[in-house]
Design a protein around this motif. Structure first.
Motif, short mmCIF file in Angstrom:
data_model
loop_
_atom_site.label_atom_id
_atom_site.label_comp_id
_atom_site.label_asym_id
_atom_site.label_seq_id
_atom_site.Cartn_x
_atom_site.Cartn_y
_atom_site.Cartn_z
N GLU A 1 0.85 -1.19 0.00
CA GLU A 1 0.00 0.00 0.00
C GLU A 1 0.89 1.24 0.00
OE1 GLU A 1 -3.26 0.36 -0.20
OE2 GLU A 1 -3.64 -1.79 -0.29
N THR A 2 0.77 2.08 -1.04
CA THR A 2 1.49 3.35 -1.02
C THR A 2 0.66 4.36 -0.25
OG1 THR A 2 0.48 4.00 -3.11
CG2 THR A 2 2.62 2.91 -3.22
N SER A 3 1.28 5.46 0.08
CA SER A 3 0.60 6.47 0.90
C SER A 3 -0.50 7.17 0.10
CB SER A 3 1.61 7.51 1.39
OG SER A 3 0.95 8.60 1.97
N LEU B 1 9.24 10.43 -7.19
CA LEU B 1 10.13 10.66 -6.06
C LEU B 1 9.51 10.21 -4.75
CD1 LEU B 1 11.58 14.21 -6.87
CD2 LEU B 1 12.92 12.12 -6.52
N GLN B 2 8.23 10.53 -4.56
CA GLN B 2 7.55 10.17 -3.31
C GLN B 2 7.43 8.65 -3.16
OE1 GLN B 2 3.81 12.30 -3.29
NE2 GLN B 2 4.70 14.00 -2.14
N TYR B 3 7.36 7.94 -4.28
CA TYR B 3 7.23 6.48 -4.22
C TYR B 3 8.42 5.86 -3.48
CZ TYR B 3 6.74 1.64 -5.87
OH TYR B 3 6.61 0.28 -5.96
N ASN B 4 9.61 6.43 -3.67
CA ASN B 4 10.79 5.92 -2.97
C ASN B 4 10.58 5.89 -1.47
OD1 ASN B 4 13.25 5.82 -5.04
ND2 ASN B 4 12.03 7.62 -5.56
N ALA B 5 10.05 7.00 -0.94
CA ALA B 5 9.88 7.11 0.52
C ALA B 5 8.63 6.41 1.01
CB ALA B 5 9.84 8.59 0.91
N SER B 6 7.56 6.44 0.20
CA SER B 6 6.27 5.94 0.68
C SER B 6 6.25 4.43 0.85
CB SER B 6 5.14 6.39 -0.25
OG SER B 6 5.26 5.79 -1.52
N ILE B 7 7.11 3.70 0.10
CA ILE B 7 7.09 2.23 0.23
C ILE B 7 8.34 1.69 0.92
CG2 ILE B 7 5.73 2.02 -1.88
CD1 ILE B 7 8.40 0.61 -2.99
N ALA B 8 9.27 2.56 1.28
CA ALA B 8 10.58 2.09 1.75
C ALA B 8 10.48 1.08 2.90
CB ALA B 8 11.43 3.29 2.18
N HIS B 9 9.77 1.43 3.96
CA HIS B 9 9.71 0.56 5.13
C HIS B 9 8.93 -0.73 4.81
CE1 HIS B 9 9.55 -0.69 9.31
NE2 HIS B 9 8.25 -0.83 9.19
N ALA B 10 7.77 -0.58 4.15
CA ALA B 10 6.93 -1.75 3.85
C ALA B 10 7.64 -2.71 2.90
CB ALA B 10 5.61 -1.30 3.25
N ALA C 1 8.67 -6.57 3.71
CA ALA C 1 8.12 -7.65 2.89
C ALA C 1 9.20 -8.57 2.35
CB ALA C 1 7.30 -7.06 1.74
N VAL C 2 10.29 -8.01 1.85
CA VAL C 2 11.31 -8.86 1.22
C VAL C 2 12.24 -9.50 2.24
CG1 VAL C 2 11.23 -7.56 -0.92
CG2 VAL C 2 12.90 -6.91 0.81
N ARG C 3 12.32 -8.94 3.45
CA ARG C 3 13.15 -9.56 4.49
C ARG C 3 12.58 -10.91 4.90
NH1 ARG C 3 14.91 -4.50 8.28
NH2 ARG C 3 17.09 -4.38 7.61
N ARG C 4 11.25 -11.07 4.78
CA ARG C 4 10.61 -12.34 5.17
C ARG C 4 11.05 -13.48 4.27
NH1 ARG C 4 6.01 -8.85 6.15
NH2 ARG C 4 5.15 -9.34 4.08
N ASP C 5 11.40 -13.15 3.02
CA ASP C 5 11.88 -14.17 2.08
C ASP C 5 13.04 -13.53 1.31
OD1 ASP C 5 12.04 -16.54 0.78
OD2 ASP C 5 10.35 -16.20 -0.56
N ARG C 6 14.13 -13.36 1.98
CA ARG C 6 15.27 -12.57 1.54
C ARG C 6 15.76 -13.00 0.15
NH1 ARG C 6 19.25 -9.94 4.72
NH2 ARG C 6 21.25 -9.68 3.64
N PHE D 1 15.23 5.13 -6.57
CA PHE D 1 16.30 4.56 -5.75
C PHE D 1 15.82 3.27 -5.07
CE2 PHE D 1 19.63 7.96 -4.36
CZ PHE D 1 20.01 8.13 -5.68
N VAL D 2 14.63 2.81 -5.43
CA VAL D 2 14.01 1.70 -4.68
C VAL D 2 14.91 0.46 -4.68
CG1 VAL D 2 12.06 0.10 -4.58
CG2 VAL D 2 11.67 2.52 -5.06
N GLY D 3 15.33 0.01 -5.86
CA GLY D 3 16.16 -1.19 -5.94
C GLY D 3 17.49 -1.00 -5.25
#
Length: 361
Positions: free
Chosen positions: A59-61, A91-100, A104-109, A122-124
């Motif tokens: 979910e994005t902001s 630009l906002q997409y980078n910050a709005s999804i960063a934590h989520a 999400a990917v840490r659960r299946d690294r 800068f997401v990737g």
């Protein structure tokens, strides 16, 4: 391996019909077919159907999106250019999804992050750095340069700096042509980390023996010569030059037809051009079609054209060229960049100078 494929471009729908969407599906399917597990992170829903990638839904902001929409409305009401609103949204997409995204990917690294280069993304890079895994960037064009040349890029300086940093800090950069490799090296990317992998086509989907009779009948193309183009109708593809050349051909070859497969920002102008030239009755525009229907449309062509306009440092690896060849069509293309490496004039196609309607005819 477990791979995370990232595409942050709002203009690329994984289930869409334009070339970038098809390319995204083909690359991720190819990685899956090679035995890798592929998770897909984009601002949109996944490809759907039987596609093997696993979409990551985030979910994005809503507040961020609402803010951009309000800004766009405010600027439009004052007759100000609104292109910057899309840039701000990216630009906002980078910050709005960063934590989520990281949660999400840490659960299946993943073992690596593969990212399709996107403007203002800068997401990737951020995810790869946080996870301490390799970051591989797939580059189909220098987007800041392309957007400045063909679109209304407002924050050009920021776009160029973000793009340069992503490319220079990546562990590996995959480009589609040698010309693009040279350009990136000139931007400061370590040449030893740049790998050239041209585009291609899935030859199993094409039957060079198909005479296209069924589609010719449904589109009322007749039994005469059919010249065709498949792709997005953008200025650099040169379909306006093709239309002018076809007008010349139509004067000499009775019953010849022009089949234009695809849509894009040039479509309305091209339709007007056909009317003004008096050949509208001999030109068929299909609009957007599903990629699964491309082989049948190419089979209906006798000659398939890639009339790219002249461009300094032409670095494209045109997918249409490979699909034309896979379909066994007679290829006529502009003498530019990688096209000259693929098409040997007079052997497996015909080359002509770009922007020259008489030569193309």
């Amino acid at each position: 391996m477990k791979l995370l494929y990232v595409c942050s471009d709002y203009g690329i729908q994984p289930a869409g019909t334009k070339g970038a969407s098809i390319h995204l599906r083909a690359i991720t399917r190819g990685l899956s077919d090679a035995g890798h597990t592929v998770a897909l992170l984009t601002p949109h829903a996944g490809p759907g159907g039987d596609h093997p990638s696993v979409p990551i839904s985030l979910e994005t902001s809503a507040a961020s999106d609402d803010g951009v929409d309000r800004l766009r409305h405010w600027m439009k009401s004052r007759d100000l250019p609104t292109a910057v609103c899309g840039e701000i949204r990216s630009l906002q997409y980078n910050a709005s999804i960063a934590h989520a995204a990281l949660s999400a990917v840490r659960r299946d690294r993943p073992d690596a992050v593969v990212e399709r280069l996107s403007l203002f993304s800068f997401v990737g890079a951020d995810l790869a750095r946080s996870l301490r895994v390799p970051h591989i960037v797939e580059v189909n064009a220098v987007l800041s340069r392309e957007a400045s040349q063909f679109r209304d890029l407002q924050m050009g300086g920021l776009a160029r700096e973000m793009e340069r940093r992503v490319l220079c800090e990546a562990d590996a950069v995959i480009v589609v042509s040698e010309a693009l490799a040279v350009l990136l090296a000139e931007m400061g990317v370590d040449r030893g980390r740049i790998h050239v992998v041209p585009n291609g086509a899935d030859v199993e989907r094409y039957d060079p023996g198909d005479d296209g009779r069924a589609l010719r009948a449904s589109l009322e193309l007749g039994a005469g010569l059919v010249i065709g183009f498949a792709g997005s109708l953008k200025s650099w593809h040169g379909v306006d030059v093709l239309l002018s050349a076809f007008s010349r051909v139509r004067e000499e070859i009775d019953g010849a037809k022009l089949l234009i497969v695809g849509t894009g920002p040039m479509e309305s102008r091209l339709r007007e051009q056909a009317q003004e030239a008096g050949v509208a009755a001999s030109v068929v525009f299909t609009g957007a079609i599903e990629h699964r229907d491309v082989p049948a449309h190419l089979a209906a062509m006798d000659i398939a054209v890639a009339p790219f306009r002249s461009m300094e440092g032409f670095y494209f690896s045109p997918i249409k060229l490979f699909e034309y060849m896979a379909a066994g069509r007679c290829v006529v293309a502009s003498r530019l960049g990688q096209i000259e490496d693929i098409v040997s004039d007079g052997e497996n196609g015909v080359l002509c100078d770009p922007d020259d309607e008489a030569a193309l005819a």
